[in-house]
Design an enzyme around this catalytic site. Structure first.
Site, mmCIF file in Angstrom:
data_model
loop_
_atom_site.group_PDB
_atom_site.id
_atom_site.type_symbol
_atom_site.label_atom_id
_atom_site.label_comp_id
_atom_site.label_asym_id
_atom_site.label_seq_id
_atom_site.Cartn_x
_atom_site.Cartn_y
_atom_site.Cartn_z
ATOM 1 N N GLY A 50 -13.689 5.849 -57.929
ATOM 2 C CA GLY A 50 -14.995 5.218 -57.796
ATOM 3 C C GLY A 50 -14.986 3.821 -58.368
ATOM 4 O O GLY A 50 -13.945 3.162 -58.428
ATOM 5 N N CYS A 51 -16.152 3.348 -58.789
ATOM 6 C CA CYS A 51 -16.264 2.009 -59.370
ATOM 7 C C CYS A 51 -15.279 1.844 -60.521
ATOM 8 O O CYS A 51 -15.249 2.655 -61.448
ATOM 9 C CB CYS A 51 -17.688 1.775 -59.864
ATOM 10 S SG CYS A 51 -17.916 0.192 -60.692
#
Length: 212
Positions: A50-51
């Site tokens: 993810g981020c």
């Protein structure tokens, strides 16, 4: 119209550029070099969960981790910018490059953190972050790493199935080129303690006896 949950083809990817991203070499937290060659007792691994802001913070806090940086990997566009990656037209995912001292922490232990601290069953997203750049990925640098990663995936899949959870979608393949992200992304949550952190796991623990 581009579907940001579908990987772009190499033919349709952005062309990128020959010039590498210029970054500050000093790690903001531990002052290590982001670009130094590996010592004989060190390994590197690329992890997408993810981020990359929150993901990087997880790993720089671990004993045995020498250095971390964030960047882009797994796609086609050479030396992309963050804005280009966000279009979904590079094929890259956001990753953390983890350099670790294998005498202090094992790859299996790092991967236990990886599996537990994000949801590896969500395909081309992570929580509210939607798009191919947020897909779960492990990019390996040796056959041994590949085998350890594949084995850990099977072990965590069994743990998920015991809790009636979904199937892991994590991409596990040999690493291609790694492109550093812009300096302002490096150690972002140390520079911006109240910044966005999208990290969130499934609540299912990796079996402690299997962490190596």
């Amino acid at each position: 119209m581009l579907n940001k949950q579908t990987l772009i083809s190499i033919e349709d990817a952005l062309p990128g550029r020959e010039q590498p991203m210029q970054i500050e070499d000093c790690h903001f937290v531990n002052q290590s070099s982001l670009t130094a060659p590996l010592a004989h007792h060190q390994q590197q691994i690329l992890l997408g969960m993810g981020c990359f802001w929150g993901a990087e913070r997880l790993f720089w806090q671990l004993d045995g981790v020498v250095s971390t940086s964030v960047g882009y990997a797994g796609g086609f566009t050479p030396n992309p910018t963050y804005e280009e990656v966000c279009t979904g037209k590079t094929g890259h995912t956001e990753v953390v490059r983890v350099v670790f001292d294998e005498r202090v922490i094992s790859l299996a232990q790092l991967l236990a953190v990886f599996w537990e601290k994000h949801d590896p069953t969500q395909g081309m997203r992570q929580g509210n972050d939607l798009g191919t750049q947020y897909r779960s990925a492990i990019y390996t640098y040796s056959q041994d790493q590949q085998e350890i990663a594949d084995k850990s995936k099977l072990q965590y899949q069994q743990a998920l199935e015991a809790e009636l959870r979904s199937t892991i979608t994590t991409e596990i393949v040999p690493a291609g080129p790694y492109y550093f992200a812009e300096t302002y992304h490096q150690q972002y949550l140390a520079k911006n303690p109240d910044g966005y952190c999208g990290i969130g796991g499934t609540g299912v623990c990796f079996p402690p006896s299997l962490q190596g």
